[in-house]
Scaffold this active site. Structure first.
Site, PDB file in Angstrom:
ATOM      1  N   THR A 112      15.222  74.976 -18.572  1.00 61.03           N
ATOM      2  CA  THR A 112      14.799  75.163 -17.184  1.00 61.03           C
ATOM      3  C   THR A 112      13.369  75.662 -17.151  1.00 61.03           C
ATOM      4  O   THR A 112      12.995  76.482 -17.988  1.00 61.03           O
ATOM      5  CB  THR A 112      15.703  76.227 -16.523  1.00 61.03           C
ATOM      6  OG1 THR A 112      17.025  75.714 -16.501  1.00 61.03           O
ATOM      7  CG2 THR A 112      15.256  76.582 -15.122  1.00 61.03           C
ATOM      8  N   ASP A 133      22.988  78.854 -13.855  1.00 60.82           N
ATOM      9  CA  ASP A 133      22.421  80.119 -13.386  1.00 60.82           C
ATOM     10  C   ASP A 133      21.154  79.922 -12.555  1.00 60.82           C
ATOM     11  O   ASP A 133      20.806  80.773 -11.730  1.00 60.82           O
ATOM     12  CB  ASP A 133      22.048  80.984 -14.599  1.00 60.82           C
ATOM     13  CG  ASP A 133      21.010  80.272 -15.465  1.00 60.82           C
ATOM     14  OD1 ASP A 133      21.292  79.138 -15.905  1.00 60.82           O
ATOM     15  OD2 ASP A 133      19.914  80.829 -15.661  1.00 60.82           O
ATOM     16  N   GLY A 154      18.825  78.714 -20.590  1.00 59.32           N
ATOM     17  CA  GLY A 154      19.867  78.705 -21.618  1.00 59.32           C
ATOM     18  C   GLY A 154      21.175  78.235 -21.021  1.00 59.32           C
ATOM     19  O   GLY A 154      21.174  77.463 -20.056  1.00 59.32           O
ATOM     20  N   GLY A 186      23.793  78.327 -18.630  1.00 54.92           N
ATOM     21  CA  GLY A 186      23.977  78.977 -17.327  1.00 54.92           C
ATOM     22  C   GLY A 186      25.295  79.708 -17.204  1.00 54.92           C
ATOM     23  O   GLY A 186      25.374  80.814 -16.643  1.00 54.92           O
TER      24      GLY A 186
HETATM   25  N1  ASP Z   1      20.158  77.430 -17.457  1.00 48.96           N
HETATM   26  C1  ASP Z   1      20.200  76.017 -17.155  1.00 48.96           C
HETATM   27  C2  ASP Z   1      21.574  75.672 -16.655  1.00 48.96           C
HETATM   28  O1  ASP Z   1      22.548  76.187 -17.181  1.00 48.96           O
HETATM   29  C3  ASP Z   1      19.857  75.144 -18.310  1.00 48.96           C
HETATM   30  C4  ASP Z   1      18.734  75.650 -19.190  1.00 48.96           C
HETATM   31  O2  ASP Z   1      17.940  76.464 -18.775  1.00 48.96           O
HETATM   32  O3  ASP Z   1      18.623  75.216 -20.338  1.00 48.96           O
HETATM   33  O4  ASP Z   1      21.689  74.854 -15.790  1.00 48.96           O
END
Ligand code: ASP
Length: 322
Positions: free
Chosen positions: A150, A181, A202, A204
């Site tokens: 993200t 998240d 990461g 979520g």
């Molecule tokens: N946090 C994001 C999600 O879970 C994905 C990411 O940041 O890699 O949608």
């Protein structure tokens, strides 16, 4: 004092644009919107905006959020399809007193009415990538959810305003309607101009279990430096998840306080961030976790080459075109 910090090396061009805005005395809100739009518009990054990887049904569903640390205004959209710049829609929504968090067709209706640009966000390349990986998933050779990241940013401007914002296509091959998240206040982002702001990237589903961005801002309020707050929030949540659930997903964060000091931490072997402040030149950092010890290393050319290869490495222009 001004400053801008962002998750992942892919944010570099965006951060440069955001900084130009801050130097011209633009607001944190303007700077962060311009910076995130830049990442959203770039077709080769596979986890944000145009070119983002699709869900299980081959649809690009996008999440974005914006928070104003002066007023605590929040706008958030989830699982929106076919709009060019989710960050701008979330920013506009943050001005609404009610109905400021909208999902799916409701978010699309709002964006349409407000005149935001419609765009098919599924590129040929993302479609080809989906087709190529689909059979691997069917054969269980690829973990669904490989391929995410993200763009999350925290910005401080000359008027001491802090804004935080996110934009993402979430996890590759996610279920239709799945939300992580990134558009959830306190999990993917938080901002309070009197303290600072934080944002996460990461898995979520795990990041939200610790309301990790709010936790970092709370720790900074209690006197922790941004670096200490990031490390404590990540390592504590990682520990809780491992203890109670036997495993922890990827947890990576960045933060900046109202003095322009910043921090970053991760529970994976390598994460990257981009930062510039009035006092520090633009730099890409590689953040490493060596058995619970967080290291921050300036990215060198070899690292950057490898990152770009991994991030946009599936590009085969002859085969798939732009
Ligand atoms: N946090 C994001 C999600 O879970 C994905 C990411 O940041 O890699 O949608």
């Amino acid at each position: 004092m001004w400053g801008l910090i962002a998750t992942w090396r892919m944010s570099k061009d965006g951060v440069e644009k955001g900084i130009e805005t801050l130097k011209r005395n633009g607001s944190a809100g303007e700077a962060i919107e311009i910076a995130i739009q830049e990442v959203e518009n770039y077709p080769l990054f596979k986890s944000v905006g145009f070119g983002g990887l699709p869900n299980e049904e081959m649809e690009v569903e996008l999440d974005a959020a914006y928070m104003d640390g002066d007023t605590l205004d929040v706008g958030s959209i989830m699982a929106i399809k076919d709009f060019a710049n989710p960050i701008s829609i979330a920013k506009k929504l943050s001005k609404e007193k009610v109905n400021c968090v909208l999902v799916s067709s409701g978010a699309e209706k709002y964006a349409q009415k407000a005149g935001f640009e419609r765009k098919n966000m599924l590129t040929n390349r993302a479609q080809a990538f989906y087709n190529e990986k689909k059979h691997l998933i069917d054969r269980n050779d690829l973990k669904a959810y490989d391929g995410h990241d993200t763009v999350g940013m925290v910005c401080l401007d000359n008027d001491n305003k802090i804004v935080s914002a996110t934009s993402t296509s979430g996890l590759f091959m996610k279920k239709k309607g799945r939300v992580g998240d990134s558009p959830l206040i306190g999990s993917g982002f938080y901002a309070d101009s009197q303290i600072g702001g934080a944002t996460a990237t990461g898995l979520g589903e795990d990041l939200m279990k610790g309301c990790i961005s709010y936790e970092i801002v709370r720790l900074m309020k209690d006197g922790y430096s941004p670096q200490e707050a990031c490390e404590k929030a990540v390592l504590d949540l990682d520990y809780e998840l491992r203890t109670r659930r036997k495993e922890a997903g990827d947890l990576s964060v960045v933060a900046m306080n109202c003095n322009g000091e910043w921090g970053a931490a991760t529970n994976i072997s390598e994460f990257s961030c981009v930062v510039q402040t009035e006092k520090e030149n633009l730099e890409v950092y590689v953040i490493k976790n060596n058995n619970g010890i967080i290291e921050k290393i300036v990215a060198d050319e070899a690292w950057t080459e490898e990152y770009m290869k991994n991030e946009i490495g599936y590009v085969d222009e002859e085969k798939w075109g732009k």
